[in-house]
Design a protein around this motif. Structure first.
Motif, short mmCIF file in Angstrom:
data_model
loop_
_atom_site.label_atom_id
_atom_site.label_comp_id
_atom_site.label_asym_id
_atom_site.label_seq_id
_atom_site.Cartn_x
_atom_site.Cartn_y
_atom_site.Cartn_z
N HIS A 109 0.68 -1.39 0.06
CA HIS A 109 0.23 -0.16 0.14
C HIS A 109 0.93 1.26 0.31
O HIS A 109 0.57 1.84 -0.67
CB HIS A 109 -0.59 0.33 1.41
N ALA A 110 1.83 1.41 0.97
CA ALA A 110 2.79 2.21 0.48
C ALA A 110 3.16 2.81 -0.18
O ALA A 110 3.55 4.20 -0.47
CB ALA A 110 3.24 2.21 1.92
N ARG A 167 -4.28 10.53 6.47
CA ARG A 167 -2.53 10.08 6.44
C ARG A 167 -1.90 11.22 5.82
O ARG A 167 -0.98 10.91 6.45
CB ARG A 167 -2.43 9.20 5.61
N ASP A 168 -2.39 12.24 5.18
CA ASP A 168 -2.36 13.81 4.60
C ASP A 168 -2.32 14.76 5.59
O ASP A 168 -2.57 15.70 4.54
CB ASP A 168 -2.83 13.43 3.35
N LEU A 192 2.93 7.17 6.93
CA LEU A 192 2.38 8.57 6.03
C LEU A 192 2.44 8.26 5.06
O LEU A 192 1.89 8.61 4.38
CB LEU A 192 3.28 9.96 6.28
N LEU A 193 2.88 7.14 4.64
CA LEU A 193 2.90 7.16 3.34
C LEU A 193 1.56 5.85 2.94
O LEU A 193 1.29 5.45 3.49
CB LEU A 193 4.22 5.46 2.64
N LEU A 224 2.36 15.33 11.54
CA LEU A 224 3.13 14.37 11.50
C LEU A 224 2.98 13.12 13.04
O LEU A 224 2.80 12.69 12.30
CB LEU A 224 4.37 15.34 11.23
N PHE A 225 2.43 14.01 13.56
CA PHE A 225 2.67 12.70 14.97
C PHE A 225 2.53 11.87 15.27
O PHE A 225 1.93 11.04 14.95
CB PHE A 225 3.70 13.55 16.19
N TYR A 226 0.92 12.80 14.40
CA TYR A 226 -0.05 11.86 15.04
C TYR A 226 -0.67 10.55 14.34
O TYR A 226 -0.66 9.29 14.51
CB TYR A 226 -1.68 12.99 15.13
N THR A 227 -0.20 11.03 13.09
CA THR A 227 -0.13 10.33 11.68
C THR A 227 0.40 8.70 11.94
O THR A 227 1.07 7.81 12.13
CB THR A 227 0.01 10.37 10.43
N ALA A 228 2.14 9.77 12.37
CA ALA A 228 3.28 9.09 12.52
C ALA A 228 3.26 7.28 13.03
O ALA A 228 3.52 6.57 13.37
CB ALA A 228 4.62 9.36 12.33
#
Lengths: 399, 359, 516
Positions: A352-353, B37-38, B171-172, B232-236
């Motif tokens: 997915h990534a 994610r974004d 994040l990806l 960023l941190f929340y998602t990561a």
């Protein structure tokens, strides 16, 4: 006028004091729960949740605490309080403790969550949802799975810490830098695993065993952590044993040190790596998706018993042999994961990534595609030294 | 009214927490709802919008140095139109203050004092704010200055502590959520960024008039930086789990790995947040009271302080029924009227002033 | 006690002047004598003696003095002898007082008084009054010979490496102590009088050219505005000249050391010296005073900075620690490590009182002990308070009334409060910990935050003679931080504090380290 109003406003806090204020809890009124165990069982013909606590019971010996280590086991047993309660829902099972415990149930210091096989096989999403929602528990709590019946666990005596929960916690924590037989998995990982397609949860397994008779104590049971439980989405699908766990952790990049050994002429050569780096690559070859694991290990030879000198050629051949050994072991583990049908390695997430367009197709029936994915492992072993000894200690050949 | 002069640094100190105070609590939920994610991209858009508004606001303040916004907007737009728009703004301010107070109290209740009735929490939150607004801009600016630097240092320390838990792969794929979602996610934050226009009310107090553009811009940059890092941190750290948390900030701070002496940091950060929210509440209250007193042509804002606070306390009873309702409201209805008002009002005044060549 | 006597009470001062007022001296010697004796009637220490001035001329005159206040030897040799044994010139006639003044009174401070009341005041200040026949003027010669304390070390502000001199009660000696340190003509002393009955002399000292603009005028104006009968204690005056009397924090601070007073002068501050009071008040005073002590400048900068930071921590402990302890252990148990929680929980098993009540009682008891300790005679005092604290604490713990951690917290707080170098500061902070404790008990950490914020707001609005109390924190001034929580090496201390020394900001040339 303004002063009067301000004075009124100031009086309010003072008025609140005698009432004891809503949130105030004295420390001694708290029940410090260390570990929570979730399971399911049949009680009066209905399937109910069973929630068990392992808590600290501060000893009320009264007065100053003089050293209380003399009594060893018995005193430690008295420090711990375990209990179970049943209920149709989790919340109810939890609240039922209040009919027995004179103290407030306080979960904020809880560190371990144990899932019994009974509930794991059926699906842990309810439990996880409950835990994430609860205000007291934290995502940092470590999750363990237990195969056997919990009665043995509840009777176990911690060997070092004062309560079992502390013992489990310490065992898990020390592994983070030290070894690769197990690695803690916390609620965050489990929850993300349930939610994310392409990444399945996993958790270490806790077992009890009989403490050594030779220790001179009454043969109580103690806990060890051995193996890993793998899930598919929120259901338990199988276990990896200790050996496989090593490889699994190495694949996930969580291992810090570990051992490989090879047999050569009946003698074992053991190699301990201190540094491991795991990289994954995704490649599309002839329309086929390939996942490549590139693993680099750097470490020392710990047991080298019979080589007389270690020339470059020998070192190279050792490295090759070890690489083969490692790759084989890793591939075996990967196949085992595929067999069990659990994508705990996160292959789907990787696709997915890196290649979202391919993932769009695959995600529809990922679990049937997953076993077919070609996964290769390249291990590069580097022997950086032979620890403190150089030449092996061998009896001199008799003349 | 303008005896006391504030410095640029004090202005930044006040405005930073005015926006960040509840943004840190509420925005992540809303952003995560649409673009998990974004989220950071939405934060970037939020910064850009905010900077744009800062430029407008700064230009407006520069055009009318040392003049009260209430006064010159009436001049520019005509007395009745001006009064009407200012009144609309004040109504918006009062309403927003109400649920801001509720949000802060709810956060405190959730994390520190679960069983205390919200009214009591709101009362003690209001107490220092009323005191400082009563004292005037001098006290307010100094308090904000004192609070500003230590709090943001500690908050960014928080992120340092979480670096071991960051999993960048979460994040990806970048922009995997789709541009439409990212835009949608940034709408409510843009409404929040509109609060930077409060600078027009505070600009008359600045000690160096005529140089007002750089302060709101700097503030927005700081806020934007903080916001992007937040997201960023929340998602990561949490991946998709962030959508399932009703308060990602709180979950994040609870997740910090225990250290030797202090095992759990959540209370520290809630405290920092509380200090920041004190600034926010005080600035809101001050601007409301200031604006109202200027609108009515009063000499001092002091007599209005206590009644406004009392009205505020009472009104929260009716404003918010449940947190979920508030979240839905913030996601949908709130930006619809906020963005036109907060972005439109200063822009309108600037435009008309330029057209009519009023100085 | 002094306050009740010296209240603004017009009737008292009127009664003293109820007798016939005499505005000027009359030519008749007897009338003058009678007047003075009437004003000072029932004062057994009033002495007087008739003399004749001039061996040949034999002009009648009378000498008055207050027994115990004048130096008898001086009087004999410098006043009586020349007056009685020497001869005024023949050609002076009616201007004899000129002659007497110029040639017959070999003493330093001689004044010619036209008003009898002024003469009486001089008499009461340790002067010798000479009333001459036929003159509408009288002389007052200063001949102070009273007993007073020698210059000795300050009891309240001791330093290890520093001068041992401390101010005394005599204002002249104090002035001289300052002059000796600053030999500069710009060092000015302005004299004011306070108190209708006490007529206390008050001096304002400052260095012209360095002092903050407008400060001297402000101080003078505020002191002149005071209209009371008198005071024996400057504390009252301090309160009266404060910007904000209701605040817990005093906006001026006092010191007993000349070296400290002088460095304040060099920073652009103003000293207020009062007669009969061994402390000198410095204005303006802001928050930095809570951290600075004279000792800091005698030690190396790193050590001094470390000590200053300790004081900062100590100050915060004094105010916040009891509240934090109560808040964390009553409301926010998650914050502490599990082991700590368990051990404190064990220590608190079976205790009767909740933490909040326990801390409140302990803190109040400690304040009582402390106050009592001040009044005990010195040799006994130390022992009793230590014994009292230890024994009572131990006994309370053994009787399971309080828990050991609480005692530790109270002791730590008390000790921390002693790190604050000025008594005004330490008193203020000791008091402040009680509201914080109450707030913590009611609402936990948000309560403490609220109390702290109220304090912050109060401090933000506080000014000391126009200088914001919170400088250099806010308004932020980076250059002032070099002497705030840390101390930079002396060669970097190039500028005076911005708020008070703005008129003359540079202190030294671009730091030539070592010798100049």
């Amino acid at each position: 006028m303004v002063k009067k109003a301000l004075a009124l406003l100031a009086i309010i806090p003072i008025l609140l004091l005698p009432s004891g204020c809503w949130d105030r809890r004295e420390i001694e009124d708290l029940l410090l729960v260390g570990a929570i165990i979730f399971g399911k069982s049949n009680v009066s013909d209905t399937e109910q949740y069973r929630v068990s606590f392992i808590t600290t019971k501060p000893s009320s010996s009264g007065g100053e605490q003089v050293g209380m280590s003399e009594e060893g086991g018995a005193a430690q047993a008295a420090m711990q309080w375990v209990a179970s309660s049943y209920g149709p829902t989790l919340e109810e099972a939890m609240l039922k403790f209040s009919i027995r415990s004179p103290r407030y149930i306080y979960l904020a210091h809880n560190r371990i969550i144990i899932l019994e096989e009974t509930v794991a096989k059926e699906g842990i999403s309810e439990v996880v949802d409950f835990l994430v929602r609860a205000e007291d528990t934290r995502l940092r709590n470590y999750v363990l799975v237990i195969k056997e019946d919990i009665s043995d666990l509840l009777k176990s005596i911690p060997e070092f810490e004062d309560i079992l929960a502390g013992e489990l916690f310490s065992i898990l924590e020390t592994s983070i830098g030290e070894g690769d037989y197990h690695h803690p998995s916390d609620l965050n990982i489990i929850a993300q695993g349930i939610l994310t397609k392409g990444q399945d949860p996993w958790a270490p397994v806790v077992e009890t065993f009989s403490a050594d008779q030779a220790a001179g104590r009454d043969a109580g049971r103690s806990v060890i952590i051995k193996g890993t439980a793998l899930f598919r989405a929120d259901k338990l699908v199988g276990y990896l044993d200790a050996e496989e766990t090593q490889q699994f952790l190495l694949l996930k990049g969580l291992a810090n040190t570990g051992i490989y050994y090879i047999d050569s002429n009946g003698e074992k050569i053991s190699y301990r790596y201190e540094y491991a780096r795991t990289r994954r690559k995704l490649a599309v070859k002839d329309g086929q998706l390939n996942v490549d694991y590139d693993i680099t290990l750097k470490g020392l030879l710990q047991e080298v018993h019979f080589f007389s000198n270690l020339s470059k050629a020998e070192i190279d051949s050792l490295e090759r042999a070890l690489s083969v050994r490692a790759s084989t072991a890793l591939l075996e583990t990967i196949n085992r994961c595929k067999e069990l049908g659990s994508d705990a390695l996160g292959i789907g997430r990787l696709i997915h990534a890196r290649k979202p367009e391919i993932w769009k197709e695959y995600s529809k029936n990922w679990y049937s595609i997953y076993p077919e994915i070609d996964i290769n492992v390249n291990v590069k072993v580097q022997i950086t030294g032979t620890a403190l000894g150089s030449k092996p200690i061998v009896p001199k050949a008799s003349e | 009214m303008q005896k006391y002069r504030i410095s640029g640094g004090q202005l930044i100190g006040m405005m930073f927490w005015t926006i960040m105070g509840t943004a840190i609590i509420s925005l992540p939920v809303l952003i995560g709802h649409h673009a998990p994610r974004d989220a950071w991209a939405a934060a970037v858009l939020f910064t850009i919008g905010g900077i744009g508004l800062s430029l407008i606001v700064g230009a407006l303040a520069n055009r009318f140095p040392r003049r009260d916004f209430v006064v010159y907007s009436q001049q520019v737009l005509g007395t009745w139109m001006g009064k009407l728009l200012i009144l609309a703004f004040l109504v918006w301010l009062f309403h927003t203050m109400g649920f801001v107070l509720w949000q802060i109290a709810n956060f405190i209740s959730l994390s520190l004092l679960p069983k205390t009735p919200i009214v009591a929490i709101m009362a003690i939150l209001l107490l220092p704010s009323v005191y400082v607004v009563f004292d005037g801009i001098e006290s307010l600016s100094r308090c904000s200055q004192v609070i500003f630097l230590p709090t943001i240092i500690i908050i960014y320390l928080l992120y340092l502590m979480l670096i071991p838990d960051v999993n960048l792969e979460n994040l990806l794929p970048i922009f995997g959520d789709g541009a439409a979602n990212i835009f949608r996610a940034s709408i409510t934050p843009l409404a929040w960024a509109g609060e930077i226009m409060f600078v027009v009310f505070l600009a008359p107090f600045l000690n160096k008039a005529g140089n007002t553009i750089k302060y709101p811009v700097i503030t927005m940059v700081l806020i934007g930086f903080g916001g992007v890092i937040n997201e960023l941190f929340y998602t990561a750290v949490f991946g998709l789990l962030r959508q399932h948390s009703s308060n990602p900030f709180y979950s994040l701070i609870r997740y910090i790995r225990p250290t030797a002496f202090v095992e759990r940091y959540d209370i520290l950060f809630v405290t920092i947040n509380l200090l920041g929210n004190f600034v926010k509440l005080s600035v809101f209250l001050y601007i409301f009271v200031l604006g109202l007193s200027q609108l009515m042509g009063m000499k001092s804002h002091r007599p209005l302080t206590l009644p406004s606070a009392a009205a505020l306390l009472l009104s929260t009873n009716y404003l918010v029924n449940s947190p979920n309702e508030l979240v839905a409201f913030l996601d949908t209805v709130f930006p619809l009227y906020t963005i036109p008002l907060l972005y439109g009002l200063p822009a309108l005044v600037l435009l008309v002033a330029a057209i009519r060549r009023i100085k | 006690m002094f306050g009740t006597i010296f209240r603004k009470n017009k009737s008292v001062s009127n009664k003293a002047a109820q007798a016939v007022q005499m505005q000027r001296f009359s030519k008749d010697l007897n009338k003058n004598i009678k007047y003075i004796q009437q004003v000072l009637s029932k004062c057994c220490d009033l002495e007087s003696r008739p003399i004749r001035i001039g061996r040949n001329r034999q002009i009648n005159a009378r000498i008055f003095f207050i027994d115990g206040m004048v130096d008898a030897a001086f009087m004999a040799t410098n006043i009586l002898e020349p007056l009685m044994l020497l001869e005024p010139g023949d050609d002076c006639g009616l201007e004899i007082h000129e002659e007497i003044f110029n040639s017959l009174l070999p003493a330093g401070t001689v004044t010619i008084e036209q008003s009898p009341n002024m003469l009486v005041t001089r008499l009461l200040s340790g002067g010798i009054a000479i009333v001459v026949e036929g003159q509408e003027k009288a002389f007052a010669v200063e001949a102070i010979g009273w007993q007073e304390r020698a210059v000795e070390e300050s009891q309240t502000e001791t330093v290890v490496k520093g001068a041992r001199a401390g101010f005394v009660e005599n204002i002249r000696v104090n002035r001289s102590l300052i002059r000796r340190m600053i030999k500069y003509p710009g060092l000015k002393f302005e004299r004011l009088t306070v108190g209708r009955i006490t007529n206390t002399e008050v001096n304002i000292a400052y260095i012209e050219g360095i002092v903050m603009e407008g400060l001297v005028e402000k101080v003078k104006e505020r002191i002149e505005r005071i209209d009371i009968d008198g005071t024996a204690n400057f504390g009252m005056l301090q309160e009266m000249i404060d910007d904000s009397t209701f605040s817990v924090f005093s906006q001026s601070y006092s010191t007993e050391r000349p070296d400290r007073a002088c460095s304040c002068l060099l920073e652009g501050r103003v000293l207020i010296i009062m007669d009969n009071f061994p402390f000198v008040t410095v204005v303006p005073s802001v928050i930095t005073q809570f951290f600075q002590s004279a000792e800091d400048y005698s030690t190396k900068y790193l050590i001094a900075s470390f000590v200053r930071l300790l004081r900062f921590i100590g100050l915060n402990i004094t105010v916040l620690l009891p509240g934090l302890y109560v808040a964390i252990f009553s409301y926010h148990h998650e914050m502490i490590p599990t082991e700590l929680l368990k051990s404190i929980s064990q220590a608190r098993e079976q205790l009767p009182f909740p933490i909040f009540l326990e801390m409140l009682v302990l803190e109040i008891s400690f304040e009582i002990l402390r106050e009592a300790g001040v009044r005990l005679p010195r040799p006994v005092g130390q022992a009793v308070s230590i014994v009292g604290a230890l024994v009572i604490g131990q006994a309370a713990v053994a009787a399971r009334l309080v828990s050991p951690p609480s005692i530790i917290i109270v002791a730590l707080t008390a000790i921390a409060s002693f790190t604050i170098p000025i008594p005004e500061g330490s008193d203020a902070h000791r008091l402040l910990r009680f509201p914080v404790l109450l707030a913590a008990g009611a609402f936990g950490l948000p309560g403490i935050i609220t109390a702290w914020l109220m304090l912050l707001v109060h401090l933000s609005g506080l000014r000391s003679f126009g200088v914001p109390y919170l400088s250099p924190v806010s308004p932020f001034s980076l250059s002032d931080w070099k002497d705030f929580l840390i101390r930079v090496p002396s060669s970097f201390m190039k500028t005076r504090p911005i708020q008070t020394g703005k008129s003359n900001i540079r202190r030294q040339d671009n730091g030539k380290q070592g010798g100049k």
